[in-house]
Design a protein around this motif. Structure first.
Motif, PDB file in Angstrom:
ATOM      1  N   THR A 181       0.905  -1.259  -0.029  1.00  0.00           N
ATOM      2  CA  THR A 181       0.051   0.050  -0.177  1.00  0.00           C
ATOM      3  C   THR A 181       0.834   1.091   0.032  1.00  0.00           C
ATOM      4  OG1 THR A 181      -1.793  -1.095   1.422  1.00  0.00           O
ATOM      5  CG2 THR A 181      -1.952   1.072   1.316  1.00  0.00           C
ATOM      6  N   LEU A 182       2.092   1.124   0.828  1.00  0.00           N
ATOM      7  CA  LEU A 182       3.008   2.285   0.755  1.00  0.00           C
ATOM      8  C   LEU A 182       3.487   2.494  -0.569  1.00  0.00           C
ATOM      9  CD1 LEU A 182       4.552   1.987   4.286  1.00  0.00           C
ATOM     10  CD2 LEU A 182       2.672   3.365   3.402  1.00  0.00           C
ATOM     11  N   ARG A 184       2.226   1.756  -3.417  1.00  0.00           N
ATOM     12  CA  ARG A 184       0.912   2.484  -4.089  1.00  0.00           C
ATOM     13  C   ARG A 184       0.887   4.000  -3.718  1.00  0.00           C
ATOM     14  NH1 ARG A 184      -4.699   1.120  -5.281  1.00  0.00           N
ATOM     15  NH2 ARG A 184      -5.304   1.507  -2.913  1.00  0.00           N
ATOM     16  N   LEU A 185       0.905   4.087  -2.581  1.00  0.00           N
ATOM     17  CA  LEU A 185       0.953   5.701  -1.998  1.00  0.00           C
ATOM     18  C   LEU A 185       2.116   6.407  -2.899  1.00  0.00           C
ATOM     19  CD1 LEU A 185      -0.365   7.844   0.002  1.00  0.00           C
ATOM     20  CD2 LEU A 185       1.891   7.232   1.247  1.00  0.00           C
ATOM     21  N   ARG A 187       3.674   5.736  -5.654  1.00  0.00           N
ATOM     22  CA  ARG A 187       3.298   5.951  -7.079  1.00  0.00           C
ATOM     23  C   ARG A 187       2.349   7.052  -7.358  1.00  0.00           C
ATOM     24  NH1 ARG A 187       1.064   0.957  -9.583  1.00  0.00           N
ATOM     25  NH2 ARG A 187       1.451   2.202 -11.586  1.00  0.00           N
ATOM     26  N   SER A 188       1.051   6.999  -6.462  1.00  0.00           N
ATOM     27  CA  SER A 188       0.024   7.955  -6.815  1.00  0.00           C
ATOM     28  C   SER A 188       0.650   9.361  -6.391  1.00  0.00           C
ATOM     29  CB  SER A 188      -1.080   7.801  -5.795  1.00  0.00           C
ATOM     30  OG  SER A 188      -1.341   8.105  -4.523  1.00  0.00           O
ATOM     31  N   LEU A 189       1.464   9.382  -5.389  1.00  0.00           N
ATOM     32  CA  LEU A 189       1.907  10.784  -5.109  1.00  0.00           C
ATOM     33  C   LEU A 189       2.931  11.223  -6.064  1.00  0.00           C
ATOM     34  CD1 LEU A 189       2.488  10.475  -1.259  1.00  0.00           C
ATOM     35  CD2 LEU A 189       0.738  11.785  -2.601  1.00  0.00           C
ATOM     36  N   GLY A 190       3.555  10.286  -6.839  1.00  0.00           N
ATOM     37  CA  GLY A 190       4.510  10.698  -7.971  1.00  0.00           C
ATOM     38  C   GLY A 190       5.827  10.824  -7.165  1.00  0.00           C
ATOM     39  N   CYS A 191       6.229  10.093  -6.423  1.00  0.00           N
ATOM     40  CA  CYS A 191       7.775   9.941  -5.688  1.00  0.00           C
ATOM     41  C   CYS A 191       8.839   9.753  -6.628  1.00  0.00           C
ATOM     42  CB  CYS A 191       7.874   8.954  -4.821  1.00  0.00           C
ATOM     43  SG  CYS A 191       7.093   9.332  -3.123  1.00  0.00           S
ATOM     44  N   GLN A 195      13.296   9.350  -4.111  1.00  0.00           N
ATOM     45  CA  GLN A 195      12.357   9.513  -3.075  1.00  0.00           C
ATOM     46  C   GLN A 195      11.455   8.337  -2.508  1.00  0.00           C
ATOM     47  OE1 GLN A 195       9.881  12.206  -4.753  1.00  0.00           O
ATOM     48  NE2 GLN A 195      10.598  14.003  -3.329  1.00  0.00           N
ATOM     49  N   LYS A 199      12.654   7.698   1.320  1.00  0.00           N
ATOM     50  CA  LYS A 199      11.538   7.997   2.266  1.00  0.00           C
ATOM     51  C   LYS A 199      10.536   6.679   2.698  1.00  0.00           C
ATOM     52  CE  LYS A 199      11.664  12.918   0.716  1.00  0.00           C
ATOM     53  NZ  LYS A 199      11.342  13.621   1.983  1.00  0.00           N
ATOM     54  N   ILE A 200      10.604   5.945   1.803  1.00  0.00           N
ATOM     55  CA  ILE A 200       9.777   4.596   1.933  1.00  0.00           C
ATOM     56  C   ILE A 200      10.566   3.270   2.397  1.00  0.00           C
ATOM     57  CG2 ILE A 200       7.763   3.068   1.189  1.00  0.00           C
ATOM     58  CD1 ILE A 200       6.681   5.600   0.026  1.00  0.00           C
ATOM     59  N   PRO A 203      13.527   3.671   5.461  1.00  0.00           N
ATOM     60  CA  PRO A 203      12.916   3.479   6.748  1.00  0.00           C
ATOM     61  C   PRO A 203      12.102   2.165   7.080  1.00  0.00           C
ATOM     62  CG  PRO A 203      12.160   5.412   5.575  1.00  0.00           C
ATOM     63  CD  PRO A 203      12.978   4.701   4.840  1.00  0.00           C
ATOM     64  N   TRP A 204      11.454   1.628   5.940  1.00  0.00           N
ATOM     65  CA  TRP A 204      10.625   0.422   6.435  1.00  0.00           C
ATOM     66  C   TRP A 204      11.538  -0.630   6.717  1.00  0.00           C
ATOM     67  CZ3 TRP A 204       5.510  -0.691   6.739  1.00  0.00           C
ATOM     68  CH2 TRP A 204       5.168  -1.900   6.609  1.00  0.00           C
TER      69      TRP A 204
END
Ligand SMILES: Nc1ncnc2c1ncn2[C@@H]1O[C@H](COP(=O)(O)OP(=O)(O)OP(=O)(O)O)[C@@H](O)[C@H]1O
Ligand SMILES: [Mg+2]
Lengths: 290, 279
Positions: A181-182, A184-185, A187-191, A195, A199-200, A203-204
């Motif tokens: 889901t992150l 997906r987030l 991609r939808s934000l356009g990282c 990034q 940013k994902i 840290p994960w």
């Protein structure tokens, strides 16, 4: 497992605890402190009781002093040999362990990230990695001793061969099982891919990397001591071999006791660093109540 | 009361050769959209609808009928296969800054506080630049609006399901995108909080006049918010009918129960839906 139960009130965030009147918060802090005291006293009592029974059993000749030694003899050995033997050999062992751990950590994390970034390489060398990782590494000790001699290098090599794979696998695994889901987030934000990584993904993976590092710490210790037991000029492992050779049970058990203290201390420090770095966001063992 | 922007019905424009007319502004156009998943499941079949710029459109339909799939295609997260889709005159593409998409899942970053999560969207879209001061103030206002004041520094694991969803809501609102896609954003909330947030959403929408495409299973919510309700058929989903909600704005959601038209709409939509839910 650690003595950090007092730290569990770090979970109550400053912002959240504001709603609790100061009076109540203080009472809770004191309560937590008393709990921690009681816990440590209990731990001490268990050990003291065990030592007392052991001592009595030897004194009353239920146990043979030659095979089982006695807490008193062990304490005497540790006191007499502390400066001459325990301290220098401990430093030797810890130094090798820390070098191996640092190398395992850096190389393991780096290799884990590289493998994640290069899935084709990963797929190619996967069976090789599995083979290396499932090989009983202790069996490599004689080879390392042959290659690197009986000094620091061969111990570090054996410990590294254990620690590296642990860190590699936990880093790779952590980053691999990022919550879809992150992604997906992202991609939808356009990282950007950078990034997304910093940013994902990174840290994960941190809690899992930490779990790997903690495990690697213990395994590096194991690797160093094993290597020392096989052949070495110095170190706690070598010391144990020497004393068991001359049938000095008090010395062997005393050194084991020192090693146990090191293991507990290392775990404690690692837990503490983990809790400090992960702050309130990841559930550490302490907060899960383990 | 019809909206200004809503009145600008898309004309056939210069999109050469297009059979249909993409809006030059921020509308959404979907025509003959079908979607088949790997494995052969046909989730969407011949869906056709339009959301004009500044319009608030709500989709209702049976569970599993393909609503989320349609939103994913519009957001560019799912490849478009058959049919045409256009958002603000352009083909869908993942990560367009003019679209803000709120998932049914909260998708919060566990290592960021509420504040950090709310800022996350604008932060990645500012391309590394320092965020201007007013963004922080706006974030704080939105956090207050969703009822999370005092929790700015809490981590997601310290929040309830509903609180996490409200955080995601604030993150979505903070992005200045003119098109909002919202997939059951109030699904995990209690009736009271829901009412509060619906009212907040309407206030924001009346202020910014964004284009909203909103999925819900809650008919009362649909009627309260929508300019137009799209009712989906059972899977494979297509739009069964469009029901314009002609009730004046600004609406007082709490008072809708006293409005006879509200009950008429409710009955009508329910009848349409019930026909789809019969097995
Ligand atoms: N990635 C996928 N791969 C295969 N099938 C999928 C995938 N995603 C969804 N589906 C299927 O497509 C259909 C439509 O799914 P979708 O999520 O769009 O439904 P929905 O209308 O949003 O339902 P709900 O109201 O329950 O959220 C479902 O039958 C689902 O099983
Ligand atoms: Mg859905």
């Amino acid at each position: 497992m650690s003595a950090m139960e007092t730290g569990s009130d770090r979970a109550s965030h400053p912002q959240l605890s504001k709603s609790i009147p100061g009076e109540q918060a203080r009472a809770r802090r004191i309560g937590a402190f008393l709990n921690a005291c009681r816990l440590n006293i209990n731990r001490f009592l268990i050990l003291a009781g065990f030592a007392a029974v052991w001592w009595a059993a030897v004194e009353f000749k239920w146990l043979d002093r030659f095979f089982f030694s006695s807490p008193v003899d062990i304490a005497r050995f540790l006191r007499e040999q502390f400066v001459n033997e325990i301290l220098p050999n401990s430093l030797e062992t810890l130094l090798a362990m820390l070098i191996a751990f640092a190398l395992s950590g850096v190389a393991g994390v780096a290799a884990g990230l590289v493998l994640f970034e290069l899935p084709r390489v990963k797929r190619t060398i996967d069976p090789i990695l599995t083979a290396l990782n499932s090989m009983p590494r202790i069996a490599l000790a004689p080879i390392f001793i042959l290659w690197f001699g009986i000094g620091l290098a061969s111990k570090v090599a054996l410990a590294f061969s254990l620690g590296f794979f642990i860190v590699l696998i936990s880093t790779y695994g952590g980053i691999r099982n990022v919550d879809p889901t992150l992604i997906r987030l992202s991609r939808s934000l356009g990282c950007t891919s950078r990034q997304q990584f910093t940013k994902i993904m990174l840290p994960w993976a941190i809690p899992s990397v930490f779990a790997g590092l903690k495990l690697a710490l213990i395994y590096c210790f194991l690797g160093v001591v094993t290597s020392e037991m096989l052949a070495s000029k110095a170190g706690l492992g070598q010391l144990i071999m020497y004393y068991s050779g001359i049938l000095r049970m008090d010395a062997v058990l005393g050194i084991l006791f020192v090693m146990a203290i090191f293991a507990v201390l290392l775990t404690f420090i690692a837990d503490w660093i983990e809790a400090a770095l992960l702050g309130g966001w990841a559930e550490t063992n302490t907060q899960k109540g383990l | 009361m019809k909206l200004d922007a809503g009145a600008t019905v898309p004309h056939t424009t210069a999109a050469a050769g297009a059979v249909w007319a993409p809006s030059a502004q921020t509308g959404i156009w979907v025509e003959n959209l079908s979607h088949r998943f790997v494995g052969g499941l046909l989730a969407v079949k011949d869906a056709k609808f339009a959301v004009t710029a500044g319009e608030f459109v709500v989709i209702v339909g049976p569970s599993g009928c393909g609503k989320t799939t349609i939103l994913n295609i519009i957001a560019g997260l799912e490849a478009q296969q058959i049919g045409s889709v256009s958002v603000a005159g352009k083909a869908p593409k993942a990560g367009r800054f003019d679209i803000a998409y709120m998932f049914a899942q909260d998708a919060l970053l566990p290592w960021r506080t509420v504040m950090g999560n709310v800022l996350f969207g604008v932060e990645v879209r500012s391309e590394g630049g320092q965020l201007p001061k007013h963004v922080y103030e706006e974030a704080r206002e939105l956090i207050a609006m969703v009822g999370l004041s005092g929790f700015e520094n809490a981590y997601p694991r310290q929040l309830s399901h509903g609180m996490r969803q409200r955080t995601a809501l604030a993150r979505t609102f903070l992005m200045p995108s003119p098109v909002l896609l919202m997939d059951e954003p109030f699904g995990a909330l209690d009736a009271h909080t829901k009412l509060m947030l619906e009212q907040g959403l309407l206030r924001l929408w009346e202020r910014d006049k964004r284009t909203v495409l909103f999925i819900t299973h809650d008919l009362a919510e649909a009627i309260a918010l929508a300019d137009k309700i799209l009712v989906c058929t059972a899977r494979p989903g297509s739009i069964k009918c469009e029901i314009p909600i002609e009730m004046e704005r600004p609406r007082n959601i709490g008072a809708l129960q006293n409005d006879a038209r509200y009950h008429d709409y409710h009955r009508r939509i329910w009848t349409e839906l019930a026909a789809e839910m019969v097995v």
